[in-house]
Write a protein that holds these residues in place. Structure first.
Motif, PDB file in Angstrom:
ATOM      1  N   ASP A 140     -87.190 -71.259  28.458  1.00 57.18           N
ATOM      2  CA  ASP A 140     -87.005 -71.446  27.016  1.00 57.18           C
ATOM      3  C   ASP A 140     -86.400 -70.212  26.360  1.00 57.18           C
ATOM      4  O   ASP A 140     -85.858 -70.290  25.254  1.00 57.18           O
ATOM      5  N   TRP A 166     -77.765 -76.071  29.900  1.00 57.08           N
ATOM      6  CA  TRP A 166     -79.034 -76.790  29.740  1.00 57.08           C
ATOM      7  C   TRP A 166     -79.654 -77.076  31.104  1.00 57.08           C
ATOM      8  O   TRP A 166     -80.854 -76.846  31.320  1.00 57.08           O
ATOM      9  N   ARG A 169     -81.570 -74.331  33.320  1.00 58.76           N
ATOM     10  CA  ARG A 169     -82.816 -73.769  32.775  1.00 58.76           C
ATOM     11  C   ARG A 169     -83.965 -74.769  32.937  1.00 58.76           C
ATOM     12  O   ARG A 169     -84.510 -75.277  31.982  1.00 58.76           O
ATOM     13  N   SER A 323     -85.408 -80.356  25.214  1.00 55.89           N
ATOM     14  CA  SER A 323     -84.765 -79.078  24.909  1.00 55.89           C
ATOM     15  C   SER A 323     -84.171 -78.436  26.157  1.00 55.89           C
ATOM     16  O   SER A 323     -83.059 -77.897  26.130  1.00 55.89           O
ATOM     17  N   ILE A 324     -84.935 -78.444  27.254  1.00 52.74           N
ATOM     18  CA  ILE A 324     -84.459 -78.052  28.578  1.00 52.74           C
ATOM     19  C   ILE A 324     -84.998 -79.102  29.545  1.00 52.74           C
ATOM     20  O   ILE A 324     -85.786 -79.966  29.152  1.00 52.74           O
TER      21      ILE A 324
END
Length: 447
Positions: A140, A166, A169, A323-324
């Protein structure tokens, strides 16, 4: 390295081990292996529980070269003013923590407990640790990276694009390319933090088992104790159980060391054979379920079976699950990591411990996340399935990959497949649980 695989004749080991010192060496290795139709596996710290960074257990047994990143281990441009740093993938978490501490006593990074774990693999799978409830995962807090792709090109965040950035991670290692370095955000911590390590005995079936409760609080003892008295009075935490120290000293505290130089050691205690599994819990376990866990734990010695509960919530719940690639966010109270440890070389001993951990996992099935049942890719588990299992008559496919892919990544698996198809359609970077590309003739995931 997991010694479980040291004496197994069915393991397929690398044809060669290549130790690059510069990104250009990695580029050369990629191009050379493609020319000679060899695969690559990438090792940063060697802590993959199933050994996939340095060996193959798949019946397909591709010939491969291992890239050992231990010479790409610099931690540089540690800047307290911008609160950023660059760290190469071959560095260990201990080396990263040490470098931060030499520049600032009030900056930290949220990653794992074990200092010998390699940065590359840890970040690639998300990377949880003691600071995750405050700051989220290691991944993050990655803001740039350098990657060598399947064509041998060196890319940064701008040139690789946001989809690939993206994916690296948290989407697992050895899938999209070789990440040689990461730019990270450093996070502020107070000059003094509070730590504790409580041990409580639990008597079950005439066998004493021990439960340890470890905690790190970013504040002073006087503010921690009222919180515990309100939320966890059963533990009976007292001032005498707690110690105040700097963040870097808290890292050493949980290692049982007093010397910061300990963080620079790339090897720790002699390794034992280990099998790991993981789960996510969304509702408190009923008392009878906890009693059952103790009964199963009592079947093995206290050094042979470990159940680790790692708290989620806080920042982990605030970050959206898309988000990831790491999706286990809001709604998860904690993650369970199961460990079975053993010594010796006998097949019977290994099978006994494997059977034990699988039964424990099966017992907990009704009490953990469902639809799908979650799992953490950094607690790699080939029991969930493998790519390209020729012995079972199964070719590479998105459908097969979804067996384990949805457990690790939930709905993010589909996006990972699309990114893989865009950046490595020939599937050059691959292992038993890498993200598969979408092949012609395969039904697309979700259809």
């Amino acid at each position: 390295m997991n010694p479980r695989f040291n004496d197994t004749s069915t393991i397929h080991k690398p044809l060669a081990i290549f130790i690059p010192q510069f990104d250009s060496h990695v580029q050369a290795a990629v191009l050379c292996c493609r020319k000679h139709e060899l695969r690559l596996r990438i090792r940063s710290g060697g802590h993959d529980f199933e050994g996939l960074s340095y060996l193959s257990v798949s019946p397909s047994n591709d010939d491969f070269v291992m890239i050992d990143l231990t010479k790409l281990r610099a931690v540089h441009d540690v800047n307290p003013e911008t609160r950023t740093a660059w760290v190469q993938s071959g560095a260990t978490l201990g080396e990263l923590y040490y470098a931060i501490s030499q520049k600032s006593r009030v900056l930290a990074f949220p990653a794992g407990f074990w200092p010998t774990v390699g940065v590359g693999g840890h970040f690639s799978g998300g990377g949880s640790g003691a600071l995750s409830r405050k700051f989220g995962l290691a991944a993050d807090n990655v803001i740039d990276a350098r990657l060598i792709d399947a064509e041998g090109k060196v890319l940064d965040r701008a040139s690789m694009g946001e989809d690939l950035f993206w994916a690296i991670r948290g989407g697992g290692g050895n899938t999209f390319g070789v990440v040689t370095a990461w730019k990270i955000n450093l996070l502020p911590v107070p000059p003094s933090v509070t730590v504790f390590n409580l041990t409580r005995a639990v008597e079950e079936s005439a066998t004493d088992k021990m439960a340890s409760f470890q905690g790190l609080y970013l504040g002073e003892i006087k503010t921690l104790l009222p919180l515990f008295e309100e939320k966890f009075p059963e533990l009976g935490l007292s001032e005498g159980d707690c110690s105040e120290m700097s963040w870097i000293d808290s890292v050493l505290y949980f290692l049982g060391s007093e010397s910061v130089e300990t963080l620079l050691r790339r090897t720790g205690e002699p390794a034992r054979k280990v099998k790991s599994k993981s789960d996510f819990v969304q509702e408190p376990l009923p008392e009878d379920a906890v009693d059952g866990i103790w009964r199963i734990l009592a079947e093995v010695g206290p050094e042979e079976g470990v159940l680790q509960l790692e708290a989620h919530g806080g920042k982990m719940s605030e970050v959206p699950e898309f988000s990831i690639p790491y999706p286990h966010r809001a709604g998860n109270v904690y993650m369970i990591q199961y460990y079975a440890y053993w010594d010796g070389n006998g097949v019977e001993t290994e099978e006994r411990h494997l059977d034990w951990i699988r039964r424990l996992e099966g017992y907990l099935a009704p009490f953990v996340s469902q639809g799908p049942r979650g799992a953490y890719v950094n607690a790699r588990d080939l029991d969930l399935g493998m790519n390209g299992d020729a012995a079972a008559g199964r070719a590479w496919s998105c459908e097969q990959g979804s067996d384990w892919g949805r457990r690790y990544y939930k709905g993010n698996f589909e996006r990972l497949v699309r990114v893989k198809t865009d950046v490595d359609p020939a599937n050059f970077f691959r292992n038993e649980q890498s993200i598969p590309p979408f092949f012609l003739g395969s039904r697309h995931v979700g259809e």
